[in-house]
Design a protein around this motif. Structure first.
Motif, PDB file in Angstrom:
ATOM      1  N   THR A 107     -36.129  21.757   1.110  1.00  0.00           N
ATOM      2  CA  THR A 107     -35.991  20.665   2.087  1.00  0.00           C
ATOM      3  C   THR A 107     -34.573  20.548   2.631  1.00  0.00           C
ATOM      4  N   GLU A 131     -42.085  18.970   2.780  1.00  0.00           N
ATOM      5  CA  GLU A 131     -42.284  17.549   3.070  1.00  0.00           C
ATOM      6  C   GLU A 131     -43.751  17.154   3.173  1.00  0.00           C
ATOM      7  N   PRO A 138     -40.257  17.654   8.269  1.00  0.00           N
ATOM      8  CA  PRO A 138     -38.810  17.732   8.065  1.00  0.00           C
ATOM      9  C   PRO A 138     -38.044  16.998   9.159  1.00  0.00           C
TER      10      PRO A 138
END
Length: 259
Positions: A107, A131, A138
């Motif tokens: 991430t 995510e 994201p």
């Protein structure tokens, strides 16, 4: 409170280390420290920067409690705007930036990586924008910066599956620049970044500016600016000295100061 970010400088190279193991999670505190450290790089630019992490992994992602604390969309947008500013500021730095991924890089850390100019990865590094597990997309520019490197189709696959991809795959996708052996990875990454720091810093900044125009408007826009950008380098000591060195001693003998 122990610091989560460390900044060291030596021989023109700044080394920014993410130092909040074991997971190096993105928290409000880490965001604040990152912002302050980037401010130091902006205020006193090195000739190159290396971003790395301590611990077994680069990062396990974002502390999900940070998302849980957002009460509505308006509040979340404020947070996301602050998060996006971190990689945007890194991308705008006027010197080469190298990201060294020695292990799992999820991430926010991946989004910082693709904001850097060059990504070096160890053979055991893995990357992911995961995510989807919390129903999010994201927010720190990773999707679009991945698309710029690998194409829209690859970016959709990467984000929508939420899978992790090894370094060799991302090198094949033109996301990772080089895959290096696990043994000696940190030393090799530092040596690579140090070599950039010892080069013609102003010319590197010019290269970044040309490619910024290319990303914005393609070859046509880059062509509108390239001659002005390149001509400006004739006002630098590095170009003048390197030209004289070439004529006197041949190629590869010049030294650069970043001026």
């Amino acid at each position: 409170m122990a610091t989560s970010i460390r900044l060291d400088r030596e021989d023109g190279l700044a080394v920014l280390t993410i130092a909040s193991p074991p997971l190096n999670l993105y928290t409000a505190e880490l965001q604040h420290e990152l912002g302050e450290t980037i401010g130091e790089l902006e205020a006193t630019p090195p000739r190159a920067a290396l971003i790395r992490a301590e611990g077994k992994i680069v990062s396990g992602g974002v502390d999900v409690s940070l998302f849980d604390a957002q009460t509505d969309a308006a509040e979340a947008k404020v947070l996301f705007d602050e998060m996006l500013a971190i990689p945007d500021r890194i991308a705008a730095l006027p010197f080469p930036t190298v990201f060294a991924a020695h292990g799992l890089c999820l991430t926010w850390a991946f989004e910082v990586a693709v904001a850097c100019d060059i990504i070096l990865a160890s053979e055991k590094a893995k990357f992911g924008l995961v995510e989807r597990v919390v129903g999010l997309t994201p927010t720190m520019g990773g999707t679009q910066r991945l698309a710029a490197r690998a194409g829209v189709g690859r970016a959709k696959e990467f984000v929508m599956t939420g899978a992790t991809y090894d370094a060799a795959t991302l090198e094949r996708w033109n996301v990772v620049n080089r895959v290096l052996p696990v043994d000696g990875f940190d030393e090799a990454a530092r040596a690579f970044a140090t070599d950039l720091a010892q080069g013609p810093t102003r010319a590197h900044a010019a290269t970044k500016k040309v490619l910024e125009h290319y990303e914005h408007g393609g070859v046509a826009e880059a062509n509108e600016h390239i001659t002005t950008i390149a001509a400006g380098l004739f006002d630098t000591e590095d170009l003048r000295g390197a030209v004289k060195s070439f004529l006197a001693d041949g190629p590869g003998k010049a030294t650069f100061t970043g001026r």
